[in-house]
Design a protein around this motif. Structure first.
Motif, PDB file in Angstrom:
ATOM      1  N   ALA A 119       0.841  -1.182   0.000  1.00  0.00           N
ATOM      2  CA  ALA A 119       0.000   0.000   0.000  1.00  0.00           C
ATOM      3  C   ALA A 119       0.875   1.230   0.000  1.00  0.00           C
ATOM      4  O   ALA A 119       1.909   1.265   0.628  1.00  0.00           O
ATOM      5  CB  ALA A 119      -0.864  -0.019   1.245  1.00  0.00           C
ATOM      6  N   LYS A 137       1.129  -0.780   3.960  1.00  0.00           N
ATOM      7  CA  LYS A 137       0.025  -1.391   4.696  1.00  0.00           C
ATOM      8  C   LYS A 137       0.554  -2.524   5.558  1.00  0.00           C
ATOM      9  O   LYS A 137       1.618  -3.062   5.314  1.00  0.00           O
ATOM     10  CB  LYS A 137      -1.018  -1.932   3.727  1.00  0.00           C
ATOM     11  N   ASP A 144      -3.792  -6.215   5.546  1.00  0.00           N
ATOM     12  CA  ASP A 144      -4.283  -5.389   4.448  1.00  0.00           C
ATOM     13  C   ASP A 144      -3.532  -5.689   3.152  1.00  0.00           C
ATOM     14  O   ASP A 144      -4.110  -5.682   2.067  1.00  0.00           O
ATOM     15  CB  ASP A 144      -4.168  -3.909   4.796  1.00  0.00           C
ATOM     16  N   THR A 145      -2.250  -5.969   3.261  1.00  0.00           N
ATOM     17  CA  THR A 145      -1.452  -6.311   2.087  1.00  0.00           C
ATOM     18  C   THR A 145      -1.961  -7.608   1.468  1.00  0.00           C
ATOM     19  O   THR A 145      -2.123  -7.711   0.246  1.00  0.00           O
ATOM     20  CB  THR A 145       0.036  -6.441   2.473  1.00  0.00           C
ATOM     21  N   VAL A 147      -4.988  -9.002   1.778  1.00  0.00           N
ATOM     22  CA  VAL A 147      -6.327  -8.810   1.221  1.00  0.00           C
ATOM     23  C   VAL A 147      -6.229  -8.111  -0.133  1.00  0.00           C
ATOM     24  O   VAL A 147      -6.860  -8.519  -1.111  1.00  0.00           O
ATOM     25  CB  VAL A 147      -7.216  -8.012   2.200  1.00  0.00           C
ATOM     26  N   GLU A 148      -5.434  -7.074  -0.201  1.00  0.00           N
ATOM     27  CA  GLU A 148      -5.312  -6.290  -1.423  1.00  0.00           C
ATOM     28  C   GLU A 148      -4.673  -7.078  -2.566  1.00  0.00           C
ATOM     29  O   GLU A 148      -4.995  -6.859  -3.728  1.00  0.00           O
ATOM     30  CB  GLU A 148      -4.503  -5.031  -1.133  1.00  0.00           C
ATOM     31  N   LYS A 205      -2.590  -7.792  12.517  1.00  0.00           N
ATOM     32  CA  LYS A 205      -2.538  -6.366  12.237  1.00  0.00           C
ATOM     33  C   LYS A 205      -1.718  -5.649  13.314  1.00  0.00           C
ATOM     34  O   LYS A 205      -1.581  -4.442  13.289  1.00  0.00           O
ATOM     35  CB  LYS A 205      -3.951  -5.771  12.155  1.00  0.00           C
ATOM     36  N   THR A 213       6.063  -4.813   4.655  1.00  0.00           N
ATOM     37  CA  THR A 213       4.815  -4.228   5.125  1.00  0.00           C
ATOM     38  C   THR A 213       5.141  -3.343   6.318  1.00  0.00           C
ATOM     39  O   THR A 213       6.287  -3.310   6.780  1.00  0.00           O
ATOM     40  CB  THR A 213       3.811  -5.330   5.550  1.00  0.00           C
TER      41      THR A 213
END
Length: 166
Positions: free
Chosen positions: A26, A33, A37-38, A40-41, A62, A152
């Motif tokens: 991200a 991120k 989140d990394t 998922v993206e 997280k 990340t």
């Protein structure tokens, strides 16, 4: 024998790295991120993300870290015997699922160059994974690292082509 044996106070925190397996970084004002989140993206870690959710490890993953996650792709999970993933995702098998996921996480931030200098690393699950180099490729147990050093905000992800088992 060089061994990476980094200990962490909160064993499940290292699982945060598992979610990092999503490779997309991200970039929001230059900030990366977190692992979840990394993953998922990235879109290629839906099975891993589903497993982390079923294991109740999203908040942990997280977390602050740092963590190193050897993240299996959806294709890696597809190599497992028929029904294996569905069985692991059942609520009654949560402890086994947590053990499998935490076996993919090493506390601390271990970049590929550092990992290649070691023969093994102690996972959050408590077992040791073998680290070898074969035909110019880094191997973790029986898995090949297909993409390394995805940074990340709370660690690093190394994408692997096979789910490793404790």
């Amino acid at each position: 024998m060089n061994t990476l044996a980094i200990r962490i106070g909160k064993p499940l925190s290292a699982l945060t790295l598992l979610l990092a397996s999503g490779m997309a970084l991200a970039d929001h004002h230059g900030a990366k991120k977190d692992i979840v989140d990394t993953a998922v993206e990235a879109g290629s870690f839906t099975t891993l993300v589903t497993a982390v959710q079923a294991a109740g490890l999203v908040d942990t993953l997280k977390g602050e870290g740092p963590f190193t996650v050897f993240a299996p792709t959806d294709e890696a999970f597809a190599k497992l015997p028929a029904g294996a993933v569905d069985d692991l995702l059942k609520p009654e098998n949560k402890d086994q699922l947590v053990a499998v996921l935490t076996y993919h996480v090493v506390p601390g931030k271990v970049m590929a160059a550092d990992a290649m200098q070691a023969d093994s690393a102690t996972t959050v699950q408590g077992g040791d994974i073998r680290i070898t180099t074969q035909d110019g490729k880094v191997m973790v147990d029986e898995a090949t690292v297909v993409q390394a050093d995805i940074e990340t905000s709370n660690g690093v992800i190394h994408v692997i082509d096979t789910v490793i088992m404790p």
